[in-house]
Motif scaffolding. Sequence first.
Motif, PDB file in Angstrom:
ATOM      1  N   PHE A 197       1.521  -6.174  -3.362  1.00 25.47           N
ATOM      2  CA  PHE A 197       2.398  -6.293  -4.528  1.00 25.47           C
ATOM      3  C   PHE A 197       3.241  -5.033  -4.711  1.00 25.47           C
ATOM      4  CE2 PHE A 197       3.672  -6.125  -8.928  1.00 25.47           C
ATOM      5  CZ  PHE A 197       3.982  -7.438  -9.247  1.00 25.47           C
ATOM      6  N   VAL A 198       2.615  -3.872  -4.622  1.00 18.79           N
ATOM      7  CA  VAL A 198       3.331  -2.607  -4.823  1.00 18.79           C
ATOM      8  C   VAL A 198       4.485  -2.464  -3.832  1.00 18.79           C
ATOM      9  CG1 VAL A 198       3.104  -0.094  -4.605  1.00 18.79           C
ATOM     10  CG2 VAL A 198       1.400  -1.391  -5.889  1.00 18.79           C
ATOM     11  N   ASP A 199       4.259  -2.859  -2.588  1.00 18.86           N
ATOM     12  CA  ASP A 199       5.282  -2.685  -1.556  1.00 18.86           C
ATOM     13  C   ASP A 199       6.349  -3.776  -1.574  1.00 18.86           C
ATOM     14  OD1 ASP A 199       4.133  -0.354  -0.633  1.00 18.86           O
ATOM     15  OD2 ASP A 199       2.907  -1.360   0.865  1.00 18.86           O
ATOM     16  N   THR A 200       5.997  -4.967  -2.040  1.00 16.49           N
ATOM     17  CA  THR A 200       6.976  -6.060  -2.043  1.00 16.49           C
ATOM     18  C   THR A 200       7.745  -6.162  -3.356  1.00 16.49           C
ATOM     19  OG1 THR A 200       5.232  -7.637  -2.681  1.00 16.49           O
ATOM     20  CG2 THR A 200       5.739  -7.437  -0.327  1.00 16.49           C
ATOM     21  N   VAL A 201       7.244  -5.494  -4.407  1.00 18.06           N
ATOM     22  CA  VAL A 201       7.960  -5.475  -5.695  1.00 18.06           C
ATOM     23  C   VAL A 201       8.129  -4.011  -6.126  1.00 18.06           C
ATOM     24  CG1 VAL A 201       8.078  -6.479  -8.017  1.00 18.06           C
ATOM     25  CG2 VAL A 201       6.737  -7.627  -6.246  1.00 18.06           C
ATOM     26  N   PRO A 202       8.922  -3.232  -5.393  1.00 15.19           N
ATOM     27  CA  PRO A 202       9.045  -1.798  -5.693  1.00 15.19           C
ATOM     28  C   PRO A 202       9.709  -1.502  -7.034  1.00 15.19           C
ATOM     29  CG  PRO A 202      10.666  -2.463  -4.050  1.00 15.19           C
ATOM     30  CD  PRO A 202       9.738  -3.627  -4.231  1.00 15.19           C
ATOM     31  N   SER A 203      10.471  -2.453  -7.572  1.00 17.46           N
ATOM     32  CA  SER A 203      11.185  -2.219  -8.829  1.00 17.46           C
ATOM     33  C   SER A 203      10.247  -2.022 -10.011  1.00 17.46           C
ATOM     34  CB  SER A 203      12.129  -3.390  -9.120  1.00 17.46           C
ATOM     35  OG  SER A 203      11.399  -4.604  -9.228  1.00 17.46           O
ATOM     36  N   ILE A 204       8.997  -2.435  -9.878  1.00 14.09           N
ATOM     37  CA  ILE A 204       8.064  -2.314 -10.994  1.00 14.09           C
ATOM     38  C   ILE A 204       7.469  -0.908 -11.086  1.00 14.09           C
ATOM     39  CG2 ILE A 204       5.894  -2.973  -9.885  1.00 14.09           C
ATOM     40  CD1 ILE A 204       5.431  -4.880 -12.270  1.00 14.09           C
ATOM     41  N   GLU A 205       7.720  -0.075 -10.073  1.00 16.79           N
ATOM     42  CA  GLU A 205       7.370   1.351 -10.079  1.00 16.79           C
ATOM     43  C   GLU A 205       5.887   1.608 -10.351  1.00 16.79           C
ATOM     44  OE1 GLU A 205      10.082   3.172 -12.818  1.00 16.79           O
ATOM     45  OE2 GLU A 205      11.729   3.137 -11.377  1.00 16.79           O
ATOM     46  N   LEU A 206       5.065   1.043  -9.484  1.00 16.56           N
ATOM     47  CA  LEU A 206       3.628   1.290  -9.527  1.00 16.56           C
ATOM     48  C   LEU A 206       3.214   2.041  -8.269  1.00 16.56           C
ATOM     49  CD1 LEU A 206       2.333  -2.189 -10.771  1.00 16.56           C
ATOM     50  CD2 LEU A 206       2.803  -0.146 -12.142  1.00 16.56           C
ATOM     51  N   THR A 207       2.098   2.761  -8.365  1.00 16.03           N
ATOM     52  CA  THR A 207       1.599   3.546  -7.239  1.00 16.03           C
ATOM     53  C   THR A 207       0.164   3.150  -6.922  1.00 16.03           C
ATOM     54  OG1 THR A 207       3.011   5.448  -7.726  1.00 16.03           O
ATOM     55  CG2 THR A 207       1.022   5.874  -6.436  1.00 16.03           C
ATOM     56  N   LEU A 208      -0.117   2.958  -5.646  1.00 18.32           N
ATOM     57  CA  LEU A 208      -1.479   2.701  -5.185  1.00 18.32           C
ATOM     58  C   LEU A 208      -2.107   4.026  -4.781  1.00 18.32           C
ATOM     59  CD1 LEU A 208      -3.761   0.759  -4.256  1.00 18.32           C
ATOM     60  CD2 LEU A 208      -2.591   0.642  -2.042  1.00 18.32           C
ATOM     61  N   LEU A 209      -3.220   4.382  -5.421  1.00 20.21           N
ATOM     62  CA  LEU A 209      -3.905   5.628  -5.082  1.00 20.21           C
ATOM     63  C   LEU A 209      -4.541   5.525  -3.696  1.00 20.21           C
ATOM     64  CD1 LEU A 209      -5.661   6.574  -8.453  1.00 20.21           C
ATOM     65  CD2 LEU A 209      -3.374   7.166  -7.641  1.00 20.21           C
ATOM     66  N   THR A 210      -4.790   6.673  -3.095  1.00 19.40           N
ATOM     67  CA  THR A 210      -5.377   6.688  -1.752  1.00 19.40           C
ATOM     68  C   THR A 210      -6.864   6.358  -1.769  1.00 19.40           C
ATOM     69  OG1 THR A 210      -5.742   9.075  -1.940  1.00 19.40           O
ATOM     70  CG2 THR A 210      -3.698   8.346  -0.878  1.00 19.40           C
ATOM     71  N   ASP A 211      -7.493   6.403  -2.933  1.00 19.98           N
ATOM     72  CA  ASP A 211      -8.921   6.085  -3.037  1.00 19.98           C
ATOM     73  C   ASP A 211      -9.210   4.678  -2.520  1.00 19.98           C
ATOM     74  OD1 ASP A 211      -9.188   8.508  -4.312  1.00 19.98           O
ATOM     75  OD2 ASP A 211     -10.565   7.745  -5.821  1.00 19.98           O
ATOM     76  N   ALA A 212     -10.254   4.556  -1.723  1.00 21.19           N
ATOM     77  CA  ALA A 212     -10.759   3.252  -1.282  1.00 21.19           C
ATOM     78  C   ALA A 212     -12.275   3.285  -1.451  1.00 21.19           C
ATOM     79  CB  ALA A 212     -10.379   2.984   0.168  1.00 21.19           C
ATOM     80  N   PHE A 213     -12.828   2.324  -2.168  1.00 23.44           N
ATOM     81  CA  PHE A 213     -14.254   2.371  -2.480  1.00 23.44           C
ATOM     82  C   PHE A 213     -14.845   0.963  -2.482  1.00 23.44           C
ATOM     83  CE2 PHE A 213     -11.484   2.646  -6.127  1.00 23.44           C
ATOM     84  CZ  PHE A 213     -11.905   1.637  -6.967  1.00 23.44           C
ATOM     85  N   ASN A 214     -16.161   0.902  -2.448  1.00 21.89           N
ATOM     86  CA  ASN A 214     -16.918  -0.353  -2.394  1.00 21.89           C
ATOM     87  C   ASN A 214     -16.446  -1.228  -1.229  1.00 21.89           C
ATOM     88  OD1 ASN A 214     -18.793  -2.294  -3.048  1.00 21.89           O
ATOM     89  ND2 ASN A 214     -17.617  -3.165  -4.741  1.00 21.89           N
ATOM     90  N   LEU A 215     -16.714  -0.767  -0.017  1.00 23.64           N
ATOM     91  CA  LEU A 215     -16.295  -1.492   1.186  1.00 23.64           C
ATOM     92  C   LEU A 215     -16.939  -2.873   1.284  1.00 23.64           C
ATOM     93  CD1 LEU A 215     -16.370   1.365   3.860  1.00 23.64           C
ATOM     94  CD2 LEU A 215     -14.397   0.432   2.644  1.00 23.64           C
ATOM     95  N   ASP A 216     -18.090  -3.051   0.641  1.00 22.72           N
ATOM     96  CA  ASP A 216     -18.760  -4.353   0.677  1.00 22.72           C
ATOM     97  C   ASP A 216     -17.879  -5.442   0.076  1.00 22.72           C
ATOM     98  OD1 ASP A 216     -21.107  -5.997   1.211  1.00 22.72           O
ATOM     99  OD2 ASP A 216     -21.382  -6.074  -0.962  1.00 22.72           O
ATOM    100  N   ALA A 217     -17.029  -5.051  -0.889  1.00 20.75           N
ATOM    101  CA  ALA A 217     -16.134  -6.014  -1.536  1.00 20.75           C
ATOM    102  C   ALA A 217     -14.878  -6.266  -0.718  1.00 20.75           C
ATOM    103  CB  ALA A 217     -15.744  -5.510  -2.925  1.00 20.75           C
ATOM    104  N   GLY A 218     -14.789  -5.668   0.473  1.00 22.42           N
ATOM    105  CA  GLY A 218     -13.608  -5.848   1.303  1.00 22.42           C
ATOM    106  C   GLY A 218     -13.888  -6.511   2.634  1.00 22.42           C
ATOM    107  N   ARG A 219     -15.081  -7.095   2.795  1.00 23.63           N
ATOM    108  CA  ARG A 219     -15.453  -7.754   4.056  1.00 23.63           C
ATOM    109  C   ARG A 219     -15.021  -9.222   3.995  1.00 23.63           C
ATOM    110  NH1 ARG A 219     -20.621  -8.321   4.352  1.00 23.63           N
ATOM    111  NH2 ARG A 219     -20.756  -8.360   6.632  1.00 23.63           N
ATOM    112  N   MET A 220     -13.757  -9.484   4.332  1.00 22.33           N
ATOM    113  CA  MET A 220     -13.179 -10.810   4.144  1.00 22.33           C
ATOM    114  C   MET A 220     -13.568 -11.773   5.267  1.00 22.33           C
ATOM    115  SD  MET A 220     -11.880 -10.208   1.320  1.00 22.33           S
ATOM    116  CE  MET A 220     -11.173  -8.913   0.301  1.00 22.33           C
ATOM    117  N   ALA A 221     -13.928 -12.992   4.861  1.00 25.63           N
ATOM    118  CA  ALA A 221     -14.388 -13.987   5.825  1.00 25.63           C
ATOM    119  C   ALA A 221     -14.184 -15.386   5.255  1.00 25.63           C
ATOM    120  CB  ALA A 221     -15.872 -13.766   6.143  1.00 25.63           C
TER     121      ALA A 221
END
Length: 260
Positions: A197-221
């Motif tokens: 969303f941040v990269d495809t709608v740049p006009s909304i001026e939001l920033t994604l922090l570099t933090d990445a946490f809880n990898l268990d919630a990112g195991r997509m299947a």
Amino acid sequence: MRRLYLRFILGIAVCLLSTSKAIGSESLHGVTFRVFCAAQMAPFSFINDNWQSPEGIDIDILLELQKRLGFELENNRIIPVPQDLALYFLQSGKSDISIGGVAATYEREKIFSFSRVYSQSALGIVKRSNDNEITCFSSLKGKRVAVVSRSDAYDYVTSVLKESQIIEIPQLTKGFFMVYNDQCDVLVADRYALSYFVDTVPSIELTLLTDAFNLDAGRMAMVFNQNFAYKDIINQELDRMMADGTVEKINRKWRTKSSY
């Protein structure tokens, strides 16, 4: 003689490869699956221009499996619904497969069966670009944190951020505009989804922090019932897709620059 031997070995190899491909492409021929996907979980599955044709990582993975294994989709389509409904239909026996940014978490594995993990993400944080106070997860103490109800992000932040104001929202898109309109300080969700969303709608001026946490919630299947009969066949083909680079190619197609 040496040339004849080499031709013989080459011929066997070609036959084996051809046979292997034929078995893979016909192993689910005549089988029909009813598939539901999350309608608002970009870049994993989402509606763009056509309600009948959802797009995203999970959609491309499933369609590639269909091409290789030969199964059919009921009514020749993948049905988009809210993510919690997709899992409900699966659990109640009204569908065969659920896809769309569903993580193979420890808790879900008590209820469902999962395919191989084909996309690894994590939770992330989006803030207003002009907010200099919030720099990482630890700076969320006392802040207004928006999360989608009944999501992995909700479970995580409610267990960790005891001194923050947790704001439940019905779907992810609303959260972006709440951050933009200063109705909350941050939005916590899957990092791939936030970056898309941040990269495809740049006009909304939001920033994604570099933090990445809880990898268990990112195991997509892909998600199945515990008694799903075709899990091994699908996993074997997913292994081939990983080995030949297809899975990585699909992930790169949909990942945007902020997700790296």
